[in-house]
Design a protein around this motif. Sequence first.
Motif, PDB file in Angstrom:
ATOM      1  N   ASP A  28       0.878  -1.270  -0.008  1.00 53.64           N
ATOM      2  CA  ASP A  28      -0.027   0.031   0.111  1.00 53.64           C
ATOM      3  C   ASP A  28       0.859   1.234   0.104  1.00 53.64           C
ATOM      4  OD1 ASP A  28      -2.344  -1.678  -0.205  1.00 53.64           O
ATOM      5  OD2 ASP A  28      -2.531  -1.521   2.146  1.00 53.64           O
ATOM      6  N   LEU A  29       1.899   1.071   0.547  1.00 54.42           N
ATOM      7  CA  LEU A  29       3.007   2.494   0.693  1.00 54.42           C
ATOM      8  C   LEU A  29       3.385   2.563  -0.408  1.00 54.42           C
ATOM      9  CD1 LEU A  29       4.465   4.559   2.468  1.00 54.42           C
ATOM     10  CD2 LEU A  29       5.924   2.782   2.957  1.00 54.42           C
ATOM     11  N   LYS A  30       3.601   1.479  -1.231  1.00 55.86           N
ATOM     12  CA  LYS A  30       4.438   1.482  -2.305  1.00 55.86           C
ATOM     13  C   LYS A  30       3.584   2.036  -3.623  1.00 55.86           C
ATOM     14  CE  LYS A  30       6.124  -1.292  -6.241  1.00 55.86           C
ATOM     15  NZ  LYS A  30       5.725  -0.396  -7.290  1.00 55.86           N
ATOM     16  N   SER A  31       2.193   1.835  -3.502  1.00 55.27           N
ATOM     17  CA  SER A  31       0.898   2.581  -4.121  1.00 55.27           C
ATOM     18  C   SER A  31       1.202   3.995  -4.033  1.00 55.27           C
ATOM     19  CB  SER A  31      -0.196   1.946  -4.093  1.00 55.27           C
ATOM     20  OG  SER A  31      -0.141   0.504  -4.446  1.00 55.27           O
ATOM     21  N   VAL A  32       1.032   4.279  -2.698  1.00 57.49           N
ATOM     22  CA  VAL A  32       1.031   5.950  -2.458  1.00 57.49           C
ATOM     23  C   VAL A  32       2.171   6.553  -2.876  1.00 57.49           C
ATOM     24  CG1 VAL A  32       1.004   7.455  -0.221  1.00 57.49           C
ATOM     25  CG2 VAL A  32      -0.317   5.387  -0.339  1.00 57.49           C
ATOM     26  N   MET A  33       3.453   5.947  -2.759  1.00 57.05           N
ATOM     27  CA  MET A  33       4.538   6.509  -3.107  1.00 57.05           C
ATOM     28  C   MET A  33       4.569   6.553  -4.984  1.00 57.05           C
ATOM     29  SD  MET A  33       5.910   7.738  -0.367  1.00 57.05           S
ATOM     30  CE  MET A  33       7.272   8.382  -1.199  1.00 57.05           C
ATOM     31  N   ASP A  34       4.131   5.620  -5.602  1.00 54.79           N
ATOM     32  CA  ASP A  34       4.150   5.707  -6.916  1.00 54.79           C
ATOM     33  C   ASP A  34       3.022   6.703  -7.421  1.00 54.79           C
ATOM     34  OD1 ASP A  34       5.720   3.519  -7.106  1.00 54.79           O
ATOM     35  OD2 ASP A  34       4.335   2.012  -7.582  1.00 54.79           O
ATOM     36  N   ARG A  35       2.117   6.965  -6.753  1.00 52.70           N
ATOM     37  CA  ARG A  35       1.094   7.968  -7.141  1.00 52.70           C
ATOM     38  C   ARG A  35       1.719   9.285  -6.764  1.00 52.70           C
ATOM     39  NH1 ARG A  35      -2.127   9.968 -10.445  1.00 52.70           N
ATOM     40  NH2 ARG A  35      -3.805  11.275  -9.721  1.00 52.70           N
ATOM     41  N   ALA A  36       2.384   9.574  -5.710  1.00 50.57           N
ATOM     42  CA  ALA A  36       3.011  10.778  -5.481  1.00 50.57           C
ATOM     43  C   ALA A  36       4.030  11.200  -6.461  1.00 50.57           C
ATOM     44  CB  ALA A  36       3.348  10.869  -4.195  1.00 50.57           C
ATOM     45  N   THR A  37       4.946  10.411  -6.609  1.00 45.73           N
ATOM     46  CA  THR A  37       6.015  10.422  -7.846  1.00 45.73           C
ATOM     47  C   THR A  37       5.316  10.645  -8.874  1.00 45.73           C
ATOM     48  OG1 THR A  37       7.507   8.890  -6.349  1.00 45.73           O
ATOM     49  CG2 THR A  37       8.074   9.365  -9.028  1.00 45.73           C
ATOM     50  N   GLN A  38       4.256   9.976  -9.440  1.00 48.31           N
ATOM     51  CA  GLN A  38       3.914  10.340 -10.714  1.00 48.31           C
ATOM     52  C   GLN A  38       3.224  11.675 -10.930  1.00 48.31           C
ATOM     53  OE1 GLN A  38       0.265   7.983 -11.443  1.00 48.31           O
ATOM     54  NE2 GLN A  38       1.015   7.054 -13.253  1.00 48.31           N
ATOM     55  N   LEU A  39       2.689  12.128  -9.811  1.00 52.46           N
ATOM     56  CA  LEU A  39       2.052  13.430  -9.634  1.00 52.46           C
ATOM     57  C   LEU A  39       3.206  14.407 -10.026  1.00 52.46           C
ATOM     58  CD1 LEU A  39      -0.825  13.263  -7.042  1.00 52.46           C
ATOM     59  CD2 LEU A  39      -1.031  13.555  -9.439  1.00 52.46           C
ATOM     60  N   ILE A  40       4.036  14.294  -9.160  1.00 56.85           N
ATOM     61  CA  ILE A  40       5.504  15.381  -9.271  1.00 56.85           C
ATOM     62  C   ILE A  40       6.047  15.164 -10.458  1.00 56.85           C
ATOM     63  CG2 ILE A  40       7.773  15.726  -8.396  1.00 56.85           C
ATOM     64  CD1 ILE A  40       6.800  14.522  -5.576  1.00 56.85           C
ATOM     65  N   TRP A  41       6.018  14.089 -11.151  1.00 54.66           N
ATOM     66  CA  TRP A  41       6.546  13.912 -12.612  1.00 54.66           C
ATOM     67  C   TRP A  41       5.926  14.854 -13.578  1.00 54.66           C
ATOM     68  CZ3 TRP A  41      11.225  12.953 -14.780  1.00 54.66           C
ATOM     69  CH2 TRP A  41      12.260  12.113 -14.178  1.00 54.66           C
ATOM     70  N   SER A  42       4.393  14.642 -13.515  1.00 57.62           N
ATOM     71  CA  SER A  42       3.441  15.380 -14.256  1.00 57.62           C
ATOM     72  C   SER A  42       3.588  16.860 -14.299  1.00 57.62           C
ATOM     73  CB  SER A  42       2.092  14.759 -13.930  1.00 57.62           C
ATOM     74  OG  SER A  42       1.456  15.231 -12.992  1.00 57.62           O
ATOM     75  N   LYS A  43       3.723  17.162 -12.902  1.00 63.22           N
ATOM     76  CA  LYS A  43       4.062  18.761 -12.541  1.00 63.22           C
ATOM     77  C   LYS A  43       5.115  19.236 -13.221  1.00 63.22           C
ATOM     78  CE  LYS A  43       1.726  19.629  -8.117  1.00 63.22           C
ATOM     79  NZ  LYS A  43       1.053  20.764  -8.604  1.00 63.22           N
ATOM     80  N   GLN A  44       6.355  18.450 -13.146  1.00 62.57           N
ATOM     81  CA  GLN A  44       7.566  18.839 -13.999  1.00 62.57           C
ATOM     82  C   GLN A  44       7.379  18.851 -15.471  1.00 62.57           C
ATOM     83  OE1 GLN A  44      10.354  15.653 -12.223  1.00 62.57           O
ATOM     84  NE2 GLN A  44      10.684  17.076 -10.472  1.00 62.57           N
ATOM     85  N   GLU A  45       6.743  17.806 -15.900  1.00 61.90           N
ATOM     86  CA  GLU A  45       6.675  17.961 -17.442  1.00 61.90           C
ATOM     87  C   GLU A  45       5.632  19.051 -17.828  1.00 61.90           C
ATOM     88  OE1 GLU A  45       4.955  14.086 -18.154  1.00 61.90           O
ATOM     89  OE2 GLU A  45       7.032  13.183 -17.990  1.00 61.90           O
ATOM     90  N   SER A  46       4.623  19.431 -17.068  1.00 54.60           N
ATOM     91  CA  SER A  46       3.828  20.499 -17.456  1.00 54.60           C
ATOM     92  C   SER A  46       4.393  21.934 -17.185  1.00 54.60           C
ATOM     93  CB  SER A  46       2.415  20.571 -16.342  1.00 54.60           C
ATOM     94  OG  SER A  46       1.834  21.819 -16.621  1.00 54.60           O
ATOM     95  N   TYR A  47       5.237  21.759 -16.237  1.00 64.46           N
ATOM     96  CA  TYR A  47       6.226  23.179 -16.069  1.00 64.46           C
ATOM     97  C   TYR A  47       7.129  23.612 -17.238  1.00 64.46           C
ATOM     98  CZ  TYR A  47       9.756  26.467 -14.131  1.00 64.46           C
ATOM     99  OH  TYR A  47      10.597  27.529 -13.779  1.00 64.46           O
TER     100      TYR A  47
END
Length: 52
Positions: A28-47
Amino acid sequence: MPWYMNPAKTCKVLNRIANRYQCIPLHDLKSVMDRATQLIWSKQESYHQNRR
């Protein structure tokens, strides 16, 4: 520059998220961290796309 473009701040944010979920199963922690990392990557790409 936004916080998510700074590796040190991004690491602190991910550590805070991980510390918040200390008592959940590892997968479950892995899922949470994967989602958080995915959101950060999308923010970086959008930037980067908006800066062009």
